[in-house]
Design a protein around this motif. Structure first.
Motif, PDB file in Angstrom:
ATOM      1  N   GLY A  86       0.842  -1.187   0.000  1.00 57.08           N
ATOM      2  CA  GLY A  86       0.000   0.000   0.000  1.00 57.08           C
ATOM      3  C   GLY A  86       0.874   1.232   0.000  1.00 57.08           C
ATOM      4  O   GLY A  86       1.728   1.393  -0.853  1.00 57.08           O
ATOM      5  N   THR A  87       0.678   2.102   0.987  1.00 55.48           N
ATOM      6  CA  THR A  87       1.491   3.318   1.065  1.00 55.48           C
ATOM      7  C   THR A  87       2.642   3.187   2.055  1.00 55.48           C
ATOM      8  O   THR A  87       3.383   4.144   2.261  1.00 55.48           O
ATOM      9  CB  THR A  87       0.622   4.530   1.473  1.00 55.48           C
ATOM     10  N   GLN A 116      -0.063 -14.619  12.780  1.00 62.66           N
ATOM     11  CA  GLN A 116      -1.334 -14.443  12.080  1.00 62.66           C
ATOM     12  C   GLN A 116      -2.232 -13.395  12.744  1.00 62.66           C
ATOM     13  O   GLN A 116      -3.192 -12.946  12.132  1.00 62.66           O
ATOM     14  CB  GLN A 116      -2.068 -15.774  11.958  1.00 62.66           C
ATOM     15  N   SER A 117      -1.919 -13.013  13.967  1.00 64.59           N
ATOM     16  CA  SER A 117      -2.682 -11.957  14.628  1.00 64.59           C
ATOM     17  C   SER A 117      -1.876 -10.664  14.712  1.00 64.59           C
ATOM     18  O   SER A 117      -2.300  -9.709  15.351  1.00 64.59           O
ATOM     19  CB  SER A 117      -3.109 -12.406  16.026  1.00 64.59           C
ATOM     20  N   ALA A 118      -0.729 -10.621  14.051  1.00 65.84           N
ATOM     21  CA  ALA A 118       0.106  -9.417  14.056  1.00 65.84           C
ATOM     22  C   ALA A 118      -0.476  -8.360  13.120  1.00 65.84           C
ATOM     23  O   ALA A 118      -1.313  -8.650  12.272  1.00 65.84           O
ATOM     24  CB  ALA A 118       1.529  -9.773  13.617  1.00 65.84           C
ATOM     25  N   ARG A 119       0.018  -7.163  13.272  1.00 65.90           N
ATOM     26  CA  ARG A 119      -0.415  -6.040  12.446  1.00 65.90           C
ATOM     27  C   ARG A 119      -0.037  -6.279  10.992  1.00 65.90           C
ATOM     28  O   ARG A 119       1.044  -6.746  10.680  1.00 65.90           O
ATOM     29  CB  ARG A 119       0.279  -4.770  12.934  1.00 65.90           C
ATOM     30  N   ALA A 120      -0.963  -5.965  10.081  1.00 59.59           N
ATOM     31  CA  ALA A 120      -0.686  -6.061   8.650  1.00 59.59           C
ATOM     32  C   ALA A 120       0.057  -4.808   8.207  1.00 59.59           C
ATOM     33  O   ALA A 120      -0.253  -3.705   8.658  1.00 59.59           O
ATOM     34  CB  ALA A 120      -1.979  -6.217   7.868  1.00 59.59           C
ATOM     35  N   LEU A 121       1.043  -4.986   7.335  1.00 61.61           N
ATOM     36  CA  LEU A 121       1.743  -3.836   6.783  1.00 61.61           C
ATOM     37  C   LEU A 121       0.789  -3.033   5.915  1.00 61.61           C
ATOM     38  O   LEU A 121      -0.176  -3.556   5.367  1.00 61.61           O
ATOM     39  CB  LEU A 121       2.945  -4.296   5.957  1.00 61.61           C
ATOM     40  N   GLY A 126      -6.353  -4.577   8.478  1.00 61.67           N
ATOM     41  CA  GLY A 126      -5.898  -5.955   8.431  1.00 61.67           C
ATOM     42  C   GLY A 126      -5.448  -6.322   7.028  1.00 61.67           C
ATOM     43  O   GLY A 126      -5.302  -5.461   6.170  1.00 61.67           O
ATOM     44  N   VAL A 127      -5.251  -7.600   6.824  1.00 56.48           N
ATOM     45  CA  VAL A 127      -4.879  -8.092   5.504  1.00 56.48           C
ATOM     46  C   VAL A 127      -6.075  -7.857   4.575  1.00 56.48           C
ATOM     47  O   VAL A 127      -7.195  -8.250   4.897  1.00 56.48           O
ATOM     48  CB  VAL A 127      -4.514  -9.593   5.560  1.00 56.48           C
ATOM     49  N   PRO A 128      -5.856  -7.198   3.438  1.00 56.27           N
ATOM     50  CA  PRO A 128      -6.981  -6.918   2.535  1.00 56.27           C
ATOM     51  C   PRO A 128      -7.665  -8.192   2.050  1.00 56.27           C
ATOM     52  O   PRO A 128      -7.038  -9.244   1.920  1.00 56.27           O
ATOM     53  CB  PRO A 128      -6.326  -6.182   1.358  1.00 56.27           C
ATOM     54  N   LYS A 129      -8.958  -8.080   1.770  1.00 59.23           N
ATOM     55  CA  LYS A 129      -9.735  -9.212   1.291  1.00 59.23           C
ATOM     56  C   LYS A 129      -9.127  -9.751  -0.009  1.00 59.23           C
ATOM     57  O   LYS A 129      -8.716  -8.994  -0.874  1.00 59.23           O
ATOM     58  CB  LYS A 129     -11.178  -8.770   1.040  1.00 59.23           C
ATOM     59  N   GLN A 145       2.628  -8.689   9.315  1.00 60.53           N
ATOM     60  CA  GLN A 145       2.198  -9.514   8.199  1.00 60.53           C
ATOM     61  C   GLN A 145       2.338  -8.743   6.898  1.00 60.53           C
ATOM     62  O   GLN A 145       1.775  -7.661   6.753  1.00 60.53           O
ATOM     63  CB  GLN A 145       0.718  -9.903   8.333  1.00 60.53           C
ATOM     64  N   ALA A 146       3.091  -9.304   5.975  1.00 60.97           N
ATOM     65  CA  ALA A 146       3.048  -8.835   4.596  1.00 60.97           C
ATOM     66  C   ALA A 146       1.871  -9.564   3.968  1.00 60.97           C
ATOM     67  O   ALA A 146       1.347 -10.521   4.551  1.00 60.97           O
ATOM     68  CB  ALA A 146       4.347  -9.175   3.886  1.00 60.97           C
TER      69      ALA A 146
END
Length: 183
Positions: A86-87, A116-121, A126-129, A145-146
């Protein structure tokens, strides 16, 4: 929180890239206008252009906004020096370990891996759909999470970049002794 790498040269040739969304979706506006013209013509109303023109403008503008947002917020680019989600851009040197794929997916009732419960980059919650997370151990004992649609391709491109910098002993054992296993 992951440090955003400011002023990093991201002009290097990408090793992996996902654009987020395709501009081809904009064809839905003209298609919807064409369908409306056909409906009006088939009902014997003749060629009334007001409603189809409205559909053309509204649908095309709405979808253009959505595509632009997706291209900004759900795009991924990996270069030899940086990973952009993303940005948000981080240096590859900040990544200490790429965790292996989890034994259980997020939707299962089995125990989840800690990452799996860590912050998404990226700036999203969260992790995008439609994307799958990849666990990362970052410098300073942080976990994130990448994510990507083609997560295995991203993992295969990212793992060698991290492993060539980090010794095998560091890969086996993280900074705080956590090997990424379940709680």
């Amino acid at each position: 929180m992951v440090d955003v790498t400011a002023g990093t040269d991201t002009d290097a040739t990408p090793l992996f890239r996902e654009v987020g969304a395709s501009w081809l979706w904009l064809l839905a506006g003209p298609v919807s206008a064409g369908i409306m013209l056909w409906i009006e013509r088939s009902n014997g109303n003749g060629w009334q252009i007001t409603v189809p023109a409205f559909f053309l403008v509204v649908v095309t503008c709405f979808i253009a906004l959505q595509v632009k947002a997706a291209r900004i917020h759900t795009s991924v680019e990996l270069t030899p020096q940086t990973l952009r989600q993303g940005t948000e851009t981080i240096r590859i040197s900040e990544i200490v370990k790429v965790y292996p794929e989890p034994d259980s997916p997020l939707g299962s009732k089995k125990d989840l891996e800690r990452w799996q419960s860590a912050r998404a980059l990226g700036e999203l919650v969260g992790v995008p759909k439609g994307r799958t997370g990849i666990g990362l151990r970052l410098s300073g004992g942080r976990t994130a999470q990448a994510w990507a649609r083609k997560h295995r391709h991203l993992r295969n491109a990212l793992t060698p970049l991290v492993e060539e910098r980090v010794s095998p002993a560091e890969l086996a054992q993280d900074d705080d002794g956590d090997d990424g296993s379940r709680w």
